[in-house]
Design a protein around this motif. Structure first.
Motif, PDB file in Angstrom:
ATOM      1  N   GLY A 217       3.567   3.189   3.510  1.00 24.55           N
ATOM      2  CA  GLY A 217       2.233   2.920   4.034  1.00 24.55           C
ATOM      3  C   GLY A 217       2.281   2.221   5.373  1.00 24.55           C
ATOM      4  O   GLY A 217       1.423   2.451   6.237  1.00 24.55           O
TER       5      GLY A 217
ATOM      6  N   GLY B 211      -0.284  -1.501   5.973  1.00 27.39           N
ATOM      7  CA  GLY B 211       0.357  -0.755   4.902  1.00 27.39           C
ATOM      8  C   GLY B 211       1.702  -1.351   4.582  1.00 27.39           C
ATOM      9  O   GLY B 211       2.271  -2.106   5.375  1.00 27.39           O
TER      10      GLY B 211
ATOM     11  N   TYR C 155      -4.368   9.139   0.064  1.00 22.67           N
ATOM     12  CA  TYR C 155      -3.958  10.279   0.890  1.00 22.67           C
ATOM     13  C   TYR C 155      -3.070  11.252   0.115  1.00 22.67           C
ATOM     14  O   TYR C 155      -2.493  10.921  -0.926  1.00 22.67           O
TER      15      TYR C 155
ATOM     16  N   ASN D  32      -5.312   9.726   6.560  1.00 21.36           N
ATOM     17  CA  ASN D  32      -5.563   8.315   6.863  1.00 21.36           C
ATOM     18  C   ASN D  32      -6.343   8.143   8.163  1.00 21.36           C
ATOM     19  O   ASN D  32      -7.210   7.258   8.260  1.00 21.36           O
TER      20      ASN D  32
ATOM     21  N   ILE E   5      -3.158   1.392   3.578  1.00 22.31           N
ATOM     22  CA  ILE E   5      -2.398   2.594   3.218  1.00 22.31           C
ATOM     23  C   ILE E   5      -1.280   2.189   2.261  1.00 22.31           C
ATOM     24  O   ILE E   5      -0.412   1.386   2.614  1.00 22.31           O
TER      25      ILE E   5
END
Length: 354
Positions: free
Chosen positions: A197, A193, A153, A168, A120
């Motif tokens: 993130g 992340g 995202y 996510n 992420i």
């Protein structure tokens, strides 16, 4: 006066723009008697000085589109050759939400199932794209011999909580349900992340625990954005968070994500990892942060709570390091040691038990 492009060149432009989001928005140097440069690791000091020299208008909703449009994709170090293949896929979103675009990196035909990482990207909840981290994810896939699914995202404030979390999580569920086709070992799926993130990774780990659909083997949280109260209802020393990500930028990012003012008494349930009462049953964790990062205190506090909840947790606090230092000056000794620490932790998590 340095331009934004000059700053990117000065700090190597290896990913800092993506991770920092509005890094300099509202950022000012600490008072002379608390000059933060005196606390910065010598190898990071030139980049820190260049960042402090920048002066940008305060981040507002009106200025956000121009800020996003002004970004130049960071020039990441090239992944090892041959670079793992990258395939863009569209996966089902949560019920009532749009599909989610992901990059699937490192899938190979045949062979034994391998680990997977749901990655992420950062950007303060308000900026960044998955493709800015493609080369980074290719490097991770190659070095850890795993599949990486890099999620693009939705961003806030256009999609506030729970939208980014659900995007996510939907990608994570897709990985688990398609493990065989991806050549993934379903018991060795991790999440990671950086910055925002990292905060979203922590939220998704909590959602996965609570819903019981996917069991994560590890969570790697790199200077994660975990507590909306930092820089809003909780003041920070003037030399903390003056380089890379400021209290003002943090308030804007969290407010955009939460849909209510950051630091308030009431925030949406599950939207702030630091406010989640029960952390028991979460996957083992690595939490890494620089000692003069705005997130240093909240990250250490979260790590202490994980330990107290019985969650195996490794913590790496790097002296003299500001937010995203490892992307800004990747060749510095502290950056190399920091990166080696989280990669070592993930390799251990992926090791097949005897």
């Amino acid at each position: 006066m340095l331009t934004r492009r000059d700053l990117s060149k000065a700090i190597g432009a290896t990913g800092a723009a993506l991770l920092l989001g509005p890094a300099a928005a509202g950022t000012v140097a600490a008072p002379a008697e608390m000059n933060p440069l005196h606390l910065v690791d010598p190898e990071l000091r030139a980049a820190a000085a260049a960042m402090l020299a920048q002066h940008f208008p305060p981040m507002t909703r009106a200025s956000l589109p121009a800020f996003r449009a002004s970004w130049v994709a960071p020039a990441s170090l090239p992944p090892p050759a041959p670079a793992p293949a990258v395939e863009t896929r569209t996966v089902p979103g949560a019920r009532g939400d749009p599909p989610v675009v992901v990059q699937v990196i490192g899938v190979r035909a045949g062979g034994a199932p391998r680990p997977a990482i749901l990655h992420i990207h950062g950007g303060g909840m308000i900026s960044g794209r998955a493709q800015n981290m493609t080369a980074f994810c290719q490097t991770v896939a190659a070095e850890l011999d795993c599949v990486v699914v890099n999620v693009d995202y939705r961003l806030s404030p256009e999609a506030p909580f729970p939208g980014p979390v659900e995007d996510n999580y939907a990608a994570l569920v897709w990985v688990a349900r398609n493990a065989a086709a991806l050549g993934v070992d379903p018991v060795r799926v991790a999440i990671m992340g950086e910055s925002a993130g990292g905060g979203l990774a922590a939220m998704v780990a909590i959602v996965a625990r609570d819903r019981g659909e996917v069991r994560l083997c590890y969570q790697t949280l790199i200077y994660p954005m975990l507590d909306d109260r930092t820089g809003s209802s909780r003041a920070t020393p003037p030399y903390i968070g003056s380089i890379g990500w400021s209290p003002e930028a943090n308030r804007f990012g969290w407010t955009a994500f939460l849909g209510v003012p950051a630091g308030g008494d009431r925030v949406p349930t599950g939207a702030v990892p630091a406010r989640v009462a029960n952390l028991a049953g979460l996957p083992p964790a690595f939490i890494g942060v620089g000692a003069i990062d705005l997130f240093a205190n909240e990250d250490m506090a979260y790590a202490r709570r994980l330990v107290a909840s019985g969650v195996p947790t490794q913590v790496q606090v790097t002296p003299g390091a500001f937010h995203a230092f490892d992307f800004v000056v990747p060749e510095a000794r502290v950056s190399r040691e920091f990166t080696a620490a989280w990669k070592s932790a993930m390799k251990a998590a992926f090791a097949v038990p005897v």
